[in-house]
Design a protein around this motif. Structure first.
Motif, PDB file in Angstrom:
ATOM      1  N   THR A 183      35.207  49.194  32.941  1.00 24.31           N
ATOM      2  CA  THR A 183      36.644  48.933  32.905  1.00 24.31           C
ATOM      3  C   THR A 183      37.063  47.991  34.027  1.00 24.31           C
ATOM      4  OG1 THR A 183      36.943  50.985  34.168  1.00 24.31           O
ATOM      5  CG2 THR A 183      37.209  51.101  31.783  1.00 24.31           C
ATOM      6  N   THR A 184      36.494  48.144  35.202  1.00 24.77           N
ATOM      7  CA  THR A 184      36.824  47.237  36.303  1.00 24.77           C
ATOM      8  C   THR A 184      36.389  45.817  35.983  1.00 24.77           C
ATOM      9  OG1 THR A 184      36.590  49.037  37.897  1.00 24.77           O
ATOM     10  CG2 THR A 184      36.499  46.794  38.760  1.00 24.77           C
ATOM     11  N   ALA A 185      35.163  45.665  35.452  1.00 24.85           N
ATOM     12  CA  ALA A 185      34.662  44.336  35.108  1.00 24.85           C
ATOM     13  C   ALA A 185      35.529  43.677  34.038  1.00 24.85           C
ATOM     14  CB  ALA A 185      33.207  44.425  34.642  1.00 24.85           C
ATOM     15  N   VAL A 186      35.911  44.453  33.000  1.00 28.87           N
ATOM     16  CA  VAL A 186      36.732  43.901  31.922  1.00 28.87           C
ATOM     17  C   VAL A 186      38.119  43.542  32.441  1.00 28.87           C
ATOM     18  CG1 VAL A 186      37.853  44.447  29.735  1.00 28.87           C
ATOM     19  CG2 VAL A 186      35.464  45.056  30.093  1.00 28.87           C
ATOM     20  N   ALA A 187      38.726  44.398  33.256  1.00 24.57           N
ATOM     21  CA  ALA A 187      40.060  44.116  33.778  1.00 24.57           C
ATOM     22  C   ALA A 187      40.054  42.866  34.660  1.00 24.57           C
ATOM     23  CB  ALA A 187      40.576  45.322  34.557  1.00 24.57           C
ATOM     24  N   ASP A 188      39.053  42.723  35.509  1.00 30.96           N
ATOM     25  CA  ASP A 188      38.966  41.524  36.354  1.00 30.96           C
ATOM     26  C   ASP A 188      38.797  40.262  35.503  1.00 30.96           C
ATOM     27  OD1 ASP A 188      39.225  43.115  38.556  1.00 30.96           O
ATOM     28  OD2 ASP A 188      37.063  43.193  38.982  1.00 30.96           O
ATOM     29  N   TYR A 189      37.957  40.349  34.486  1.00 33.17           N
ATOM     30  CA  TYR A 189      37.735  39.188  33.603  1.00 33.17           C
ATOM     31  C   TYR A 189      39.026  38.850  32.859  1.00 33.17           C
ATOM     32  CZ  TYR A 189      35.942  36.356  29.748  1.00 33.17           C
ATOM     33  OH  TYR A 189      35.733  35.353  28.831  1.00 33.17           O
ATOM     34  N   ALA A 190      39.747  39.863  32.394  1.00 33.44           N
ATOM     35  CA  ALA A 190      40.987  39.624  31.661  1.00 33.44           C
ATOM     36  C   ALA A 190      42.018  38.920  32.538  1.00 33.44           C
ATOM     37  CB  ALA A 190      41.545  40.948  31.138  1.00 33.44           C
ATOM     38  N   ARG A 191      42.108  39.300  33.802  1.00 33.06           N
ATOM     39  CA  ARG A 191      43.085  38.658  34.680  1.00 33.06           C
ATOM     40  C   ARG A 191      42.720  37.202  34.956  1.00 33.06           C
ATOM     41  NH1 ARG A 191      43.678  44.022  36.882  1.00 33.06           N
ATOM     42  NH2 ARG A 191      41.751  43.803  38.071  1.00 33.06           N
ATOM     43  N   THR A 192      41.430  36.916  35.172  1.00 30.32           N
ATOM     44  CA  THR A 192      41.026  35.534  35.471  1.00 30.32           C
ATOM     45  C   THR A 192      41.133  34.617  34.267  1.00 30.32           C
ATOM     46  OG1 THR A 192      38.708  36.101  35.019  1.00 30.32           O
ATOM     47  CG2 THR A 192      39.474  36.270  37.310  1.00 30.32           C
ATOM     48  N   VAL A 236      38.036  55.627  28.234  1.00 30.59           N
ATOM     49  CA  VAL A 236      38.076  54.193  28.534  1.00 30.59           C
ATOM     50  C   VAL A 236      39.496  53.669  28.445  1.00 30.59           C
ATOM     51  CG1 VAL A 236      37.307  51.931  27.741  1.00 30.59           C
ATOM     52  CG2 VAL A 236      35.699  53.822  27.804  1.00 30.59           C
ATOM     53  N   VAL A 237      40.241  54.106  27.444  1.00 33.47           N
ATOM     54  CA  VAL A 237      41.621  53.647  27.283  1.00 33.47           C
ATOM     55  C   VAL A 237      42.459  54.031  28.494  1.00 33.47           C
ATOM     56  CG1 VAL A 237      43.701  53.873  25.896  1.00 33.47           C
ATOM     57  CG2 VAL A 237      41.471  53.693  24.777  1.00 33.47           C
ATOM     58  N   ASP A 238      42.304  55.259  28.990  1.00 32.47           N
ATOM     59  CA  ASP A 238      43.054  55.690  30.174  1.00 32.47           C
ATOM     60  C   ASP A 238      42.728  54.803  31.374  1.00 32.47           C
ATOM     61  OD1 ASP A 238      44.226  57.752  28.749  1.00 32.47           O
ATOM     62  OD2 ASP A 238      42.620  59.166  29.219  1.00 32.47           O
ATOM     63  N   ARG A 239      41.464  54.497  31.540  1.00 29.19           N
ATOM     64  CA  ARG A 239      41.077  53.666  32.681  1.00 29.19           C
ATOM     65  C   ARG A 239      41.599  52.236  32.529  1.00 29.19           C
ATOM     66  NH1 ARG A 239      36.343  56.818  31.988  1.00 29.19           N
ATOM     67  NH2 ARG A 239      35.250  55.153  30.878  1.00 29.19           N
ATOM     68  N   PHE A 240      41.616  51.696  31.299  1.00 30.88           N
ATOM     69  CA  PHE A 240      42.197  50.380  31.075  1.00 30.88           C
ATOM     70  C   PHE A 240      43.690  50.377  31.414  1.00 30.88           C
ATOM     71  CE2 PHE A 240      38.737  48.989  27.945  1.00 30.88           C
ATOM     72  CZ  PHE A 240      38.167  48.146  28.877  1.00 30.88           C
ATOM     73  N   LEU A 241      44.396  51.404  31.010  1.00 28.76           N
ATOM     74  CA  LEU A 241      45.823  51.487  31.292  1.00 28.76           C
ATOM     75  C   LEU A 241      46.095  51.561  32.787  1.00 28.76           C
ATOM     76  CD1 LEU A 241      46.945  53.952  28.466  1.00 28.76           C
ATOM     77  CD2 LEU A 241      47.440  51.508  28.606  1.00 28.76           C
ATOM     78  N   ARG A 242      45.209  52.204  33.524  1.00 28.58           N
ATOM     79  CA  ARG A 242      45.399  52.344  34.966  1.00 28.58           C
ATOM     80  C   ARG A 242      45.057  51.040  35.689  1.00 28.58           C
ATOM     81  NH1 ARG A 242      45.936  56.428  38.538  1.00 28.58           N
ATOM     82  NH2 ARG A 242      45.815  57.921  36.832  1.00 28.58           N
ATOM     83  N   GLN A 243      43.976  50.360  35.284  1.00 34.23           N
ATOM     84  CA  GLN A 243      43.519  49.176  36.009  1.00 34.23           C
ATOM     85  C   GLN A 243      44.177  47.903  35.503  1.00 34.23           C
ATOM     86  OE1 GLN A 243      39.386  48.766  36.791  1.00 34.23           O
ATOM     87  NE2 GLN A 243      39.007  50.954  36.875  1.00 34.23           N
ATOM     88  N   GLY A 244      44.519  47.849  34.216  1.00 35.11           N
ATOM     89  CA  GLY A 244      45.160  46.658  33.683  1.00 35.11           C
ATOM     90  C   GLY A 244      46.620  46.920  33.414  1.00 35.11           C
ATOM     91  N   GLN A 245      47.408  47.077  34.485  1.00 36.90           N
ATOM     92  CA  GLN A 245      48.800  47.488  34.339  1.00 36.90           C
ATOM     93  C   GLN A 245      49.651  46.435  33.641  1.00 36.90           C
ATOM     94  OE1 GLN A 245      50.137  48.552  38.249  1.00 36.90           O
ATOM     95  NE2 GLN A 245      48.698  50.243  38.462  1.00 36.90           N
ATOM     96  N   THR A 246      49.249  45.166  33.731  1.00 41.41           N
ATOM     97  CA  THR A 246      50.026  44.102  33.096  1.00 41.41           C
ATOM     98  C   THR A 246      49.483  43.734  31.720  1.00 41.41           C
ATOM     99  OG1 THR A 246      48.675  42.434  34.206  1.00 41.41           O
ATOM    100  CG2 THR A 246      50.684  43.150  35.326  1.00 41.41           C
ATOM    101  N   LEU A 247      48.478  44.455  31.229  1.00 42.52           N
ATOM    102  CA  LEU A 247      47.855  44.140  29.953  1.00 42.52           C
ATOM    103  C   LEU A 247      48.350  45.090  28.876  1.00 42.52           C
ATOM    104  CD1 LEU A 247      44.181  43.693  31.207  1.00 42.52           C
ATOM    105  CD2 LEU A 247      45.768  41.872  30.624  1.00 42.52           C
ATOM    106  N   ASP A 248      48.443  44.569  27.651  1.00 42.40           N
ATOM    107  CA  ASP A 248      48.718  45.419  26.499  1.00 42.40           C
ATOM    108  C   ASP A 248      47.390  45.951  25.969  1.00 42.40           C
ATOM    109  OD1 ASP A 248      51.369  44.764  26.742  1.00 42.40           O
ATOM    110  OD2 ASP A 248      51.263  43.116  25.299  1.00 42.40           O
TER     111      ASP A 248
END
Length: 901
Positions: free
Chosen positions: A329-338, A362-374
């Motif tokens: 989730t951290t790797a995906v969130a970082d990639y999504a932001r860049t 996984v969904v919970d962790r995405f919601l926590r780490q990707g706060q600006t992502l849908d």
């Protein structure tokens, strides 16, 4: 509340500044981009130029094509126009940009119309965009115009849309280098109206233009290409701006989708849902898989499931990206932001609610780490283990057959026994440290779950055995409750971080192994001397990396029958079906065979080797471990391996072509030398013979017998010279063709020397010959005819290059196991740097004046002597002159040997 933004990366800022400083100061390029002629590109360029001129900028119209349109001519008034260069081509005078005049004038801004124009032959550059490049390098800003159909990358797309192939194209890098792009747009209906009114083409050309190009459907499609290309350009600029200012993003100016492929069995459902959503939003989408150390422990079924999901995403048009990290989730969130991703699609497996309390999805962790992502959720059918950084498929690493939980119990028992011994020396509080050590051991060797079990069992064992009252779970002293809580909490924290550290170490080792493998491959490819050795290196390393057997298929340059195996594993047998699969991969330019949707029944997996000149070969892998490499997210390794192999093969092909070109060049040079030498050496005796015969035929010129005999002797000598020359040519031809055979027989050196002297005849009239050949010299196994020819050629050279009246020495004797013959003259000798080269074909020492000869005599001598197993060399005498030494073995080699070529 003010939100503090992260600061930009100083290393990236410094790198950008250094890059700008290293780049030469050049002008700025602005492109007025349109989708067809007549949309108003030149008009818009002149309007912008007049505005700049009003601002006080020095503007010059270097080349502007108004096509006689009055409204455009009006805008050109008041702007200085440079004279154009006139070029005559096929009786037509053409107007071209005068680059030299522009560089001398050196304005701040120059207007150069029609960027894709092809210059007339004889111009400074073949293309106008090259003229523009030179102007920019001089520090002059440029305004120019371009239609989208002239862009190189869109050439085939435009041809498919319009049915017209555009031959004047501009490389995409020119547009990438442009500082600014302004889209000049006009609705297709208005453009067609202007065409009908004769404002674009003359009336005679309107009908042809409408029939071939200016159809409304064509114009609409080209207009969309322009707008899309401009949108891509703006998007790139926006992402560069965000990166330079460390803006985390995303900025949802346009939708970008990311679908996360984990270990859930609903991966294919996720891919299909992502494609439907991408179609609805008309958005780009990316399928991402995160490779963690734990993925190596996955069972084959889950690895195959991941591979199928990624392959399906690729087939449906997604961009495939493999990331690495301890936490997916951290790797995906970082990639999504860049990458400015706006929406993430992830799976939510069905599982008991109580499990949600122990571990977030996984969904919970995405919601926590990707706060600006849908985050879009696709429900699953059943619980599946999630990817490795969060929950691992545990596996015991220590040797043995116990399960992790059994080993955890064993660690607790061992810690308790050690504690019993230590209780005689330490207080119960200190004994708790022993259980922390057991938790650390479990986290390192058994995994996170085992560490948690040891932590809780350790608390119970510590309470039961060491906290008074002993051997029960009752606690009389409440202070021990805090000790229990601290022991459990510290154990959990230590277990978590130790397990995470182990995963990171494993990931680092894996990356190091892959990097080392590619480095080793690159090193061995660089030092490979030829194509055969290069292919052996590829096969050997591929067997090591992917396991199993490997074959490399290369096309035959002499036949148009597709690639065939050029190198493969020793025990590999390739049948016709496998060869056909490799040919399919070569022709289609995409993988075929096992693990693909093309000819998947094949035994091997075939990867096309793509280089700058296209597909140069095919790599075939016959490995039972191949699925593991592909499913584990290591496609990058396979692609990197194939790319390095392709570039190395292309380098080998280019080297072979360079060598062939050198050989061809040498052959042409040899042919030229042969023609020059033969033409002179043939013409000279022929002229002499023709003159003598003509004189003999005229009775008025030749009246006495003495003159007649003199002419006949001269003609005979010239005929003999011509015969020797033709004979040398034929002998050299036979030697190179391998048609000359050596028939050895026991022969006398004295007889061969005597026969050679007889053949020389009158050529030795002006020289004295001294012989030094002992009578006791044994018979030598050699071909007397060929060796006689060798001596004649050497003696002929001695006569040519020594003064009349000088002495020629012929000596023979025994030297070890060889018979040695020497021919020494007292001539001008041979320069030291040419002593070995005189035996090369057509090589002649450069001397003042010309001596008749073809440069073949000594070369033929070398071929014949080496066919006898002997050696020949040339040396200079101390007193002046040359000594040619021949050494022949005394033993009797096989008869009938061929002369080496």
């Amino acid at each position: 509340m003010q939100i503090e933004r992260p600061r930009p990366n100083p290393d990236e800022l410094l790198e950008g500044i250094q890059t700008e400083e290293q780049e030469p100061k050049q002008g700025r390029l602005k492109i007025f981009l349109g989708y067809a002629a007549g949309v108003g590109k030149t008009y818009a360029m002149l309007e912008a130029a007049r505005q700049r001129k009003a601002e006080g900028i020095d503007v010059v119209a270097a080349y502007v094509q108004t096509h006689g349109r009055p409204e455009t001519d009006v805008l050109l008034e008041g702007i200085e126009a440079l004279p154009q260069r006139r070029v005559e081509y096929r009786n037509v005078v053409l107007s071209e940009l005068d680059v030299d005049s522009l560089l001398v004038r050196r304005p701040a801004l120059s207007l150069i119309d029609e960027l894709a124009h092809t210059n007339a032959p004889g111009s400074r550059h073949p293309k106008r965009y090259q003229d523009v490049g030179e102007v920019l390098l001089a520090g002059i800003d440029v305004y120019t115009t371009l239609n989208i159909q002239h862009l190189e990358s869109l050439n085939d797309v435009v041809a498919q849309i319009t049915g017209v192939t555009i031959h004047e194209t501009v490389p995409d890098r020119i547009m990438d280098q442009a500082t600014e792009i302004e889209v000049v747009d006009l609705p297709p209906d208005e453009l067609l109206q202007r065409l009908a009114e004769g404002k674009i083409y003359v009336p005679e050309q309107v009908a042809i233009a409408v029939e071939r190009f200016f159809r409304k459907g064509n114009l609409t499609a080209l207009r969309e290409l322009v707008l899309r290309r401009a949108a891509e350009r703006v998007d790139d600029q926006m992402r560069a701006y965000m990166k330079s200012r460390a803006i985390p993003g995303p900025w949802p100016v346009s939708d970008r989708l990311l679908v996360y492929i984990g270990q859930s069995s609903s991966g294919e459902r996720l891919v299909r849902a992502a494609r439907r959503l991408a179609d609805q939003l008309n958005a780009d989408w990316t399928a991402v898989y995160v490779e963690t150390p734990a993925e190596a422990k996955l069972p084959p079924t889950q690895r195959e499931q991941i591979t199928r999901s990624l392959k399906l995403a690729e087939e449906m048009g997604a961009r495939i990206v493999t990331l690495r990290g301890p936490s997916p989730t951290t790797a995906v969130a970082d990639y999504a932001r860049t990458q400015n991703i706006t929406k993430i699609i992830a799976g939510q497996p069905l599982r008991p609610h109580w499990l949600d309390l122990l571990q977030k999805t996984v969904v919970d962790r995405f919601l926590r780490q990707g706060q600006t992502l849908d985050v879009y959720v696709v429900s699953g059918e059943a619980e599946e283990r999630e990817s490795g950084g969060e929950v691992e498929a545990e596996k015991v690493r220590l040797p043995g057959s116990w399960s992790p939980l059994a080993r955890a119990f064993g660690l607790v028992i061992g810690a308790t026994l050690v504690g019993e011994v230590a209780s005689f020396f330490f207080s119960p509080t200190n004994i708790a440290m022993i259980y922390l050590i057991a938790v650390l051991i479990a986290a390192i060797y058994l995994g996170r779950v085992a560490a948690i079990v040891v932590s809780f069992l350790g608390v119970l064992a510590f309470d039961f055995f060491f906290v008074p009252p002993a051997y029960n779970l009752r606690v009389t002293d409440t202070e021990y409750l805090l000790t229990f809580m601290a022991l459990a909490l510290v154990g959990l924290v230590i277990g978590h971080f130790a397990s995470q550290l182990r995963n990171q170490v494993e990931s680092s080792k894996q990356r190091e192994a892959e990097t080392s493998t590619l480095y080793s491959l690159g090193r061995d490819l660089v030092v490979a001397p030829g194509m055969t050795e290069l292919l052996d290196v590829i096969v050997r390393h591929a067997m090591t990396v992917f396991g199993g057997q490997v074959a490399v298929f290369l096309p035959d340059t002499n036949k148009d029958q597709g690639p065939h195996p050029r190198a493969h594993s020793p025990s590999l047998v390739i049948d016709a079906n496998e060869s056909a699969t490799a040919i399919s991969a070569f022709q289609q330019g995409r993988p075929t065979g096992q693990g693909t949707d093309a000819l998947s029944g094949a035994k091997g997996h075939y990867v096309p080797l793509k280089a700058t000149r296209g597909v140069v070969g095919v790599l075939g892998i016959y490995s039972p471990l191949l699925w593991r490499h592909l499913a584990a997210g290591r496609r990058v390794t396979l692609e990197a391996f194939a790319n390095m192999a392709a570039l190395a093969i292309e380098r080998g092909i280019l080297a072979d072509e360079a060598r062939s070109a050198e050989v061809l060049k040498a052959t042409e040079k040899l042919q030229t030398a042969l023609l020059n030498s033969i033409s002179h050496d043939l013409r000279t005796p022929l002229v002499s013979i023709t003159g003598a015969l003509s004189s003999l035929q005229d009775k008025h010129i030749v009246e006495d017998d003495t003159t007649r005999e003199s002419l006949l002797d001269a003609a005979l000598q010239d005929a003999e010279q011509l015969n020797r020359l033709v004979g040398n040519l034929l002998d050299m031809t036979r030697i190179e063709a391998g048609a000359m055979r050596v028939t050895r027989q026991a022969s006398s050196v004295q007889e061969i020397v005597g026969t050679s002297l007889e053949q020389m005849g009158q050529r030795l009239t002006n020289h004295k010959v001294h012989l030094d050949i002992p009578d006791s010299l044994p018979l030598v196994p050699m071909d007397p005819v060929l060796m006689g020819q060798v001596l004649v050629n050497i003696l002929d050279n001695a006569v040519k290059y020594s003064p009349p009246g000088s002495i020629i020495d012929i000596r023979a004797g025994i030297s070890g196991i060889c018979v040695q013959m020497e021919v020494a003259d007292r001539g001008i000798g041979i320069p030291a740097q040419d002593l070995t080269r005189v035996f090369d074909k057509f090589y002649r020492v450069q001397r003042p004046g010309r001596v008749a000869g073809s440069g073949l005599g000594l070369s033929i001598c070398k071929g014949i002597v080496e066919a006898h197993g002997g050696r020949i060399r040339a040396d200079n005498r101390q007193a002046g002159g040359t000594v040619v030494t021949i050494e022949l073995p005394m033993d009797t080699p096989e008869t009938g040997a061929k002369v080496p070529t």
